[in-house]
Design a protein around this motif. Sequence first.
Motif, PDB file in Angstrom:
ATOM      1  N   THR A 104      -1.672 -32.004  72.775  1.00 35.09           N
ATOM      2  CA  THR A 104      -3.032 -31.489  72.908  1.00 35.09           C
ATOM      3  C   THR A 104      -3.030 -30.111  73.552  1.00 35.09           C
ATOM      4  OG1 THR A 104      -3.911 -33.745  73.104  1.00 35.09           O
ATOM      5  CG2 THR A 104      -5.318 -31.946  73.847  1.00 35.09           C
ATOM      6  N   MET A 105      -2.216 -29.934  74.596  1.00 38.09           N
ATOM      7  CA  MET A 105      -2.126 -28.630  75.242  1.00 38.09           C
ATOM      8  C   MET A 105      -1.627 -27.561  74.256  1.00 38.09           C
ATOM      9  SD  MET A 105      -3.307 -29.008  78.246  1.00 38.09           S
ATOM     10  CE  MET A 105      -4.376 -30.326  77.629  1.00 38.09           C
ATOM     11  N   PHE A 106      -0.651 -27.928  73.444  1.00 39.13           N
ATOM     12  CA  PHE A 106      -0.143 -26.988  72.439  1.00 39.13           C
ATOM     13  C   PHE A 106      -1.233 -26.619  71.441  1.00 39.13           C
ATOM     14  CE2 PHE A 106       1.517 -26.705  68.062  1.00 39.13           C
ATOM     15  CZ  PHE A 106       2.232 -25.521  68.159  1.00 39.13           C
ATOM     16  N   MET A 107      -1.971 -27.605  70.950  1.00 37.42           N
ATOM     17  CA  MET A 107      -3.021 -27.340  69.975  1.00 37.42           C
ATOM     18  C   MET A 107      -4.142 -26.504  70.586  1.00 37.42           C
ATOM     19  SD  MET A 107      -2.237 -28.610  67.016  1.00 37.42           S
ATOM     20  CE  MET A 107      -3.820 -28.693  66.202  1.00 37.42           C
ATOM     21  N   ILE A 108      -4.504 -26.774  71.818  1.00 37.66           N
ATOM     22  CA  ILE A 108      -5.579 -26.024  72.467  1.00 37.66           C
ATOM     23  C   ILE A 108      -5.192 -24.560  72.622  1.00 37.66           C
ATOM     24  CG2 ILE A 108      -6.765 -25.697  74.668  1.00 37.66           C
ATOM     25  CD1 ILE A 108      -6.932 -28.721  74.933  1.00 37.66           C
ATOM     26  N   VAL A 109      -3.985 -24.314  73.117  1.00 37.57           N
ATOM     27  CA  VAL A 109      -3.541 -22.930  73.331  1.00 37.57           C
ATOM     28  C   VAL A 109      -3.521 -22.166  72.009  1.00 37.57           C
ATOM     29  CG1 VAL A 109      -1.584 -21.492  74.016  1.00 37.57           C
ATOM     30  CG2 VAL A 109      -2.240 -23.448  75.426  1.00 37.57           C
ATOM     31  N   CYS A 110      -2.936 -22.765  70.978  1.00 34.10           N
ATOM     32  CA  CYS A 110      -2.828 -22.077  69.681  1.00 34.10           C
ATOM     33  C   CYS A 110      -4.196 -21.836  69.064  1.00 34.10           C
ATOM     34  CB  CYS A 110      -1.949 -22.895  68.732  1.00 34.10           C
ATOM     35  SG  CYS A 110      -0.211 -22.986  69.192  1.00 34.10           S
ATOM     36  N   LYS A 111      -5.035 -22.865  69.022  1.00 33.75           N
ATOM     37  CA  LYS A 111      -6.320 -22.735  68.321  1.00 33.75           C
ATOM     38  C   LYS A 111      -7.277 -21.816  69.077  1.00 33.75           C
ATOM     39  CE  LYS A 111      -8.322 -24.184  64.545  1.00 33.75           C
ATOM     40  NZ  LYS A 111      -9.265 -23.063  64.443  1.00 33.75           N
ATOM     41  N   VAL A 112      -7.289 -21.879  70.397  1.00 27.60           N
ATOM     42  CA  VAL A 112      -8.162 -20.991  71.169  1.00 27.60           C
ATOM     43  C   VAL A 112      -7.714 -19.547  71.003  1.00 27.60           C
ATOM     44  CG1 VAL A 112      -8.824 -20.335  73.514  1.00 27.60           C
ATOM     45  CG2 VAL A 112      -8.911 -22.735  72.829  1.00 27.60           C
ATOM     46  N   PHE A 113      -6.414 -19.305  71.037  1.00 26.29           N
ATOM     47  CA  PHE A 113      -5.913 -17.944  70.855  1.00 26.29           C
ATOM     48  C   PHE A 113      -6.259 -17.416  69.461  1.00 26.29           C
ATOM     49  CE2 PHE A 113      -2.568 -15.089  69.320  1.00 26.29           C
ATOM     50  CZ  PHE A 113      -2.658 -14.065  70.256  1.00 26.29           C
ATOM     51  N   MET A 114      -6.082 -18.243  68.441  1.00 27.66           N
ATOM     52  CA  MET A 114      -6.372 -17.812  67.078  1.00 27.66           C
ATOM     53  C   MET A 114      -7.866 -17.545  66.891  1.00 27.66           C
ATOM     54  SD  MET A 114      -3.836 -20.421  65.025  1.00 27.66           S
ATOM     55  CE  MET A 114      -4.316 -19.844  63.393  1.00 27.66           C
ATOM     56  N   THR A 115      -8.705 -18.369  67.500  1.00 29.15           N
ATOM     57  CA  THR A 115     -10.153 -18.167  67.395  1.00 29.15           C
ATOM     58  C   THR A 115     -10.591 -16.919  68.145  1.00 29.15           C
ATOM     59  OG1 THR A 115     -10.458 -20.566  67.229  1.00 29.15           O
ATOM     60  CG2 THR A 115     -12.398 -19.239  67.740  1.00 29.15           C
ATOM     61  N   ALA A 116     -10.032 -16.701  69.330  1.00 24.46           N
ATOM     62  CA  ALA A 116     -10.421 -15.547  70.138  1.00 24.46           C
ATOM     63  C   ALA A 116     -10.003 -14.238  69.496  1.00 24.46           C
ATOM     64  CB  ALA A 116      -9.819 -15.661  71.539  1.00 24.46           C
ATOM     65  N   THR A 117      -8.860 -14.231  68.822  1.00 24.11           N
ATOM     66  CA  THR A 117      -8.351 -13.000  68.195  1.00 24.11           C
ATOM     67  C   THR A 117      -8.693 -12.905  66.713  1.00 24.11           C
ATOM     68  OG1 THR A 117      -6.223 -14.088  67.769  1.00 24.11           O
ATOM     69  CG2 THR A 117      -6.450 -12.862  69.830  1.00 24.11           C
ATOM     70  N   HIS A 118      -9.412 -13.913  66.188  1.00 24.07           N
ATOM     71  CA  HIS A 118      -9.768 -13.958  64.764  1.00 24.07           C
ATOM     72  C   HIS A 118      -8.517 -13.858  63.884  1.00 24.07           C
ATOM     73  CE1 HIS A 118     -13.983 -13.559  65.889  1.00 24.07           C
ATOM     74  NE2 HIS A 118     -13.645 -12.540  66.646  1.00 24.07           N
ATOM     75  N   SER A 119      -7.478 -14.534  64.309  1.00 24.41           N
ATOM     76  CA  SER A 119      -6.201 -14.489  63.604  1.00 24.41           C
ATOM     77  C   SER A 119      -6.048 -15.716  62.718  1.00 24.41           C
ATOM     78  CB  SER A 119      -5.040 -14.426  64.603  1.00 24.41           C
ATOM     79  OG  SER A 119      -3.796 -14.562  63.948  1.00 24.41           O
ATOM     80  N   HIS A 120      -5.427 -15.514  61.556  1.00 27.28           N
ATOM     81  CA  HIS A 120      -5.122 -16.611  60.648  1.00 27.28           C
ATOM     82  C   HIS A 120      -3.618 -16.828  60.515  1.00 27.28           C
ATOM     83  CE1 HIS A 120      -9.305 -16.956  59.351  1.00 27.28           C
ATOM     84  NE2 HIS A 120      -9.327 -15.638  59.245  1.00 27.28           N
ATOM     85  N   ALA A 121      -2.837 -16.108  61.313  1.00 24.91           N
ATOM     86  CA  ALA A 121      -1.385 -16.244  61.267  1.00 24.91           C
ATOM     87  C   ALA A 121      -0.963 -17.542  61.940  1.00 24.91           C
ATOM     88  CB  ALA A 121      -0.719 -15.052  61.946  1.00 24.91           C
ATOM     89  N   SER A 122      -0.088 -18.276  61.289  1.00 28.83           N
ATOM     90  CA  SER A 122       0.362 -19.547  61.836  1.00 28.83           C
ATOM     91  C   SER A 122       1.476 -19.317  62.848  1.00 28.83           C
ATOM     92  CB  SER A 122       0.866 -20.453  60.711  1.00 28.83           C
ATOM     93  OG  SER A 122       1.489 -21.605  61.238  1.00 28.83           O
TER      94      SER A 122
END
Length: 297
Positions: A217-235
């Motif tokens: 869950t911590m991994f998913m939160i960090v990745c998804k929040v970062f991607m949403t905040a930066t408007h990034s679609h890179a995996s």
Amino acid sequence: MELAGALQLGELAAAFAALPVFPLFDTAYFIVSILYLKYEPGAVEMSRKSPFASWLCAMLHCFGSYLLADLLLGESPIDYFSNNSSVILATAVWYLIFFCPMNLFYKCVSFLPMKLIFVAMKEVVRVRKIAAGVHHAHHRYHHGWFIMMATGWVKGSGVALLSNFEQLLRGVWKPETNEVLHMSFPTKASLYGTVLFTLQQTHWLPISEANLIFFFTMFMIVCKVFMTATHSHASPFAPVENCICPVFFGSVSSGHSNHHHDQHGGSHEGSHPPPPLAKSKEELNEGTRKRKAKKAE
């Protein structure tokens, strides 16, 4: 000794795993899911023309993973709709996002700091659903590894896997957007996560379910929040996949694209007549002499 025990996180992980998701986390899950529906082209116009179709699409975004998992396990796909509290809560969120006066609710929940909180809370629900799907499948098929992985995967990303069907409800057909062909980060992460939970459930991964839920869950939160905040679609999996996939599955051959281009080029050349040959110098001089003779006459 487990990693969580060495870091003295065992009690925290156990408390986190026991945290109820209804109604707070479920509300955040519904808000983010229906926000993504509203972002779709034509979704607002459809809600005005056909509110019932819009509501059905919203329910698919909220409960599509449960429907698909029940179908895989041979259970009634509408069984989850007997949970009146969840359906009423999702309906209320749908109505507020689409029909709140002056769009106030939508403006509040789409405000980036608030949205990041809801995105983080949604990932908590996603990981719980993956774990619950694997556990449910393991209860019915003790040695069915692939059934466990399939059930956990659709529980975590069933909405995306049903995207083509949801598009049909909106009158759109885009088969090229098939989620299996072009996996988004949540779909791919759910696939990797369900493999981990299957290994844990079959005692091949020496970690407790509560600790695995906490760390993933911590991994998913960090990745998804970062991607949403930066408007990034890179995996975040891309660097590893770019190194491993060419070794095990090969890479796309450049010769195929060149051959493809040559074939198309040949067909285009065959469809047009060849350009006329340039006139020789003698022919040009002959024409000039004839024009001068006509003028003299």
